[in-house]
Design a protein around this motif. Structure first.
Motif, mmCIF file in Angstrom:
data_model
loop_
_atom_site.group_PDB
_atom_site.id
_atom_site.type_symbol
_atom_site.label_atom_id
_atom_site.label_comp_id
_atom_site.label_asym_id
_atom_site.label_seq_id
_atom_site.Cartn_x
_atom_site.Cartn_y
_atom_site.Cartn_z
ATOM 1 N N THR A 34 -17.747 -8.857 0.854
ATOM 2 C CA THR A 34 -16.660 -8.234 1.605
ATOM 3 C C THR A 34 -15.532 -9.225 1.872
ATOM 4 O OG1 THR A 34 -18.247 -6.752 2.680
ATOM 5 C CG2 THR A 34 -16.079 -6.970 3.703
ATOM 6 N N VAL A 35 -15.875 -10.429 2.294
ATOM 7 C CA VAL A 35 -14.857 -11.456 2.540
ATOM 8 C C VAL A 35 -14.114 -11.793 1.253
ATOM 9 C CG1 VAL A 35 -14.492 -13.852 3.245
ATOM 10 C CG2 VAL A 35 -16.052 -12.401 4.539
ATOM 11 N N GLY A 36 -14.841 -11.876 0.140
ATOM 12 C CA GLY A 36 -14.189 -12.162 -1.135
ATOM 13 C C GLY A 36 -13.219 -11.076 -1.549
ATOM 14 N N ILE A 37 -13.606 -9.811 -1.338
ATOM 15 C CA ILE A 37 -12.703 -8.698 -1.676
ATOM 16 C C ILE A 37 -11.450 -8.732 -0.809
ATOM 17 C CG2 ILE A 37 -12.482 -6.190 -1.641
ATOM 18 C CD1 ILE A 37 -15.428 -6.022 -2.430
ATOM 19 N N LEU A 38 -11.628 -8.981 0.490
ATOM 20 C CA LEU A 38 -10.467 -9.027 1.383
ATOM 21 C C LEU A 38 -9.534 -10.174 1.014
ATOM 22 C CD1 LEU A 38 -12.171 -8.291 4.828
ATOM 23 C CD2 LEU A 38 -10.767 -6.745 3.463
ATOM 24 N N LEU A 39 -10.099 -11.352 0.729
ATOM 25 C CA LEU A 39 -9.252 -12.477 0.347
ATOM 26 C C LEU A 39 -8.566 -12.234 -0.986
ATOM 27 C CD1 LEU A 39 -11.487 -15.524 1.390
ATOM 28 C CD2 LEU A 39 -9.445 -14.641 2.542
ATOM 29 N N GLY A 40 -9.284 -11.609 -1.922
ATOM 30 C CA GLY A 40 -8.669 -11.288 -3.202
ATOM 31 C C GLY A 40 -7.533 -10.286 -3.060
ATOM 32 N N THR A 41 -7.744 -9.267 -2.212
ATOM 33 C CA THR A 41 -6.681 -8.279 -1.976
ATOM 34 C C THR A 41 -5.474 -8.916 -1.313
ATOM 35 O OG1 THR A 41 -8.383 -6.571 -1.708
ATOM 36 C CG2 THR A 41 -6.179 -6.060 -0.904
ATOM 37 N N LEU A 42 -5.719 -9.786 -0.339
ATOM 38 C CA LEU A 42 -4.617 -10.475 0.331
ATOM 39 C C LEU A 42 -3.838 -11.343 -0.656
ATOM 40 C CD1 LEU A 42 -3.103 -11.338 2.891
ATOM 41 C CD2 LEU A 42 -4.858 -13.087 3.249
ATOM 42 N N THR A 43 -4.540 -12.059 -1.519
ATOM 43 C CA THR A 43 -3.867 -12.916 -2.506
ATOM 44 C C THR A 43 -3.041 -12.091 -3.475
ATOM 45 O OG1 THR A 43 -5.694 -14.498 -2.341
ATOM 46 C CG2 THR A 43 -4.247 -14.689 -4.249
ATOM 47 N N TRP A 44 -3.606 -10.978 -3.934
ATOM 48 C CA TRP A 44 -2.860 -10.114 -4.862
ATOM 49 C C TRP A 44 -1.612 -9.535 -4.201
ATOM 50 C CZ3 TRP A 44 -1.453 -4.977 -4.754
ATOM 51 C CH2 TRP A 44 -0.908 -4.467 -5.936
ATOM 52 N N CYS A 45 -1.731 -9.114 -2.928
ATOM 53 C CA CYS A 45 -0.573 -8.554 -2.219
ATOM 54 C C CYS A 45 0.528 -9.603 -2.071
ATOM 55 C CB CYS A 45 -1.001 -8.025 -0.854
ATOM 56 S SG CYS A 45 -2.019 -6.532 -0.913
ATOM 57 N N LEU A 46 0.166 -10.832 -1.730
ATOM 58 C CA LEU A 46 1.172 -11.873 -1.588
ATOM 59 C C LEU A 46 1.876 -12.144 -2.907
ATOM 60 C CD1 LEU A 46 -0.731 -14.414 0.711
ATOM 61 C CD2 LEU A 46 1.059 -12.795 1.372
ATOM 62 N N TYR A 47 1.117 -12.083 -4.010
ATOM 63 C CA TYR A 47 1.733 -12.307 -5.321
ATOM 64 C C TYR A 47 2.589 -11.122 -5.740
ATOM 65 C CZ TYR A 47 2.121 -12.730 -10.394
ATOM 66 O OH TYR A 47 2.607 -12.770 -11.665
#
Length: 288
Positions: A34-47
């Motif tokens: 879950t933490v990995g998915i949230l961090l991945g989503t946050l990184t994609w949104c910032l990009y």
């Protein structure tokens, strides 16, 4: 010979506590995923949104320029100017009031269809709840654009947009308020031979009505802000005046209009908050 009881070493006790507190492997894996998915989503949104400290710093500088254009606020000097602005503000408040009132009136009978304590058929409750969700899922500004296309520019489109949205919101809140009522008054009324309508009238509604009225007041307060946005897309009111001043780069007048909107929302929030407290707990405060 004196007997001295032995105590387990403190290290062993700590190890046992840590073992007991350790999460199972499957749960730790779920948390890490879950933490990995949230961090991945946050990184994609910032990009994807082209976020960068340089862009943020540049935008803050331009925002400071806009704020500097707004100061000092413009003060209207003639009654004709004040009449136009106050008339637009009153139109916005009236739009929110009429939309909330119509939505609350329509939502009240529909909410009975979604309450488990009133409608025993699951399929009818499910259909009613999904209908409420459908009305609530469409944003008010989209409804306003549709009604502007159908009925033309003006407050009528804004009133209808708010009313349709409020039917979905308040019907859901009302049905949940009736479901959360206590079963004891219902059982007591039924024990003396009351029918279904009498049970609703004397056992369910007296418990749910304060919550219903409180929700309607809160929605009215929220709709005053929403009606300002609707005015920008052509539904009239103070939002139309604000949009006109911004398009003409009259930033000082725009700031004055924003200040009036904030004052109006603050006054309505204070009044509705006082009314909600009087409705939920009408007993007068005890004097020391």
């Amino acid at each position: 010979m004196l007997f001295v009881p032995t105590r387990p070493p403190i290290e062993g006790i700590i190890a046992e506590i840590e073992t007991a507190r350790r999460l199972p492997r499957r749960q730790r894996l779920a948390i890490a995923t879950t933490v990995g998915i949230l961090l991945g989503t946050l990184t994609w949104c910032l990009y994807a949104f082209d976020f960068s400290p340089q862009r943020l710093w540049h935008g803050l500088g331009r925002l400071g320029d806009v704020v500097s254009f707004m100061l000092p606020p413009y003060i209207w000097t003639t009654w004709d100017e004040w009449r136009g602005v106050l008339g637009g503000l009153g139109e916005t408040i009236a739009m929110a009031f009429m939309g909330t009132l119509i939505g609350a009136i329509v939502a009240f009978p529909l909410s009975f269809l979604g309450a488990r304590v009133i409608v025993p058929m699951p399929w009818l409750r499910l259909a009613s709840r999904r209908g409420f969700d459908t009305l609530r899922a469409v944003e008010t500004i989209i409804l306003a654009l549709v009604f502007i296309r159908a009925f033309g520019l003006g407050p009528l489109a804004g009133v209808l947009a708010i009313a349709v949205s409020e039917v979905g919101t308040l019907a859901k809140v009302y049905s949940e308020a009736m479901e959360n009522t206590s079963a004891r008054p219902v059982e007591g009324v039924r024990a003396v031979g009351a029918g279904p309508l009498q049970t609703i009238r004397y056992a369910i509604l007296p418990q749910a009505l304060p919550v219903m009225l409180s929700a309607a007041l809160y929605q009215f307060e929220s709709n005053v802000r929403s009606s300002t946005i609707l005015g920008i897309v052509g539904a009239g009111g103070i939002g139309f005046l604000l949009s006109d001043r911004i398009r003409a780069y009259h930033w000082q007048e725009a700031w004055s209009i924003i200040f009036l909107i904030v004052l109006a929302v603050f006054a309505i929030d204070t009044a509705s908050g006082w009314l909600r407290m009087r409705i939920i707990d009408p007993r007068p405060a005890a004097t020391p």
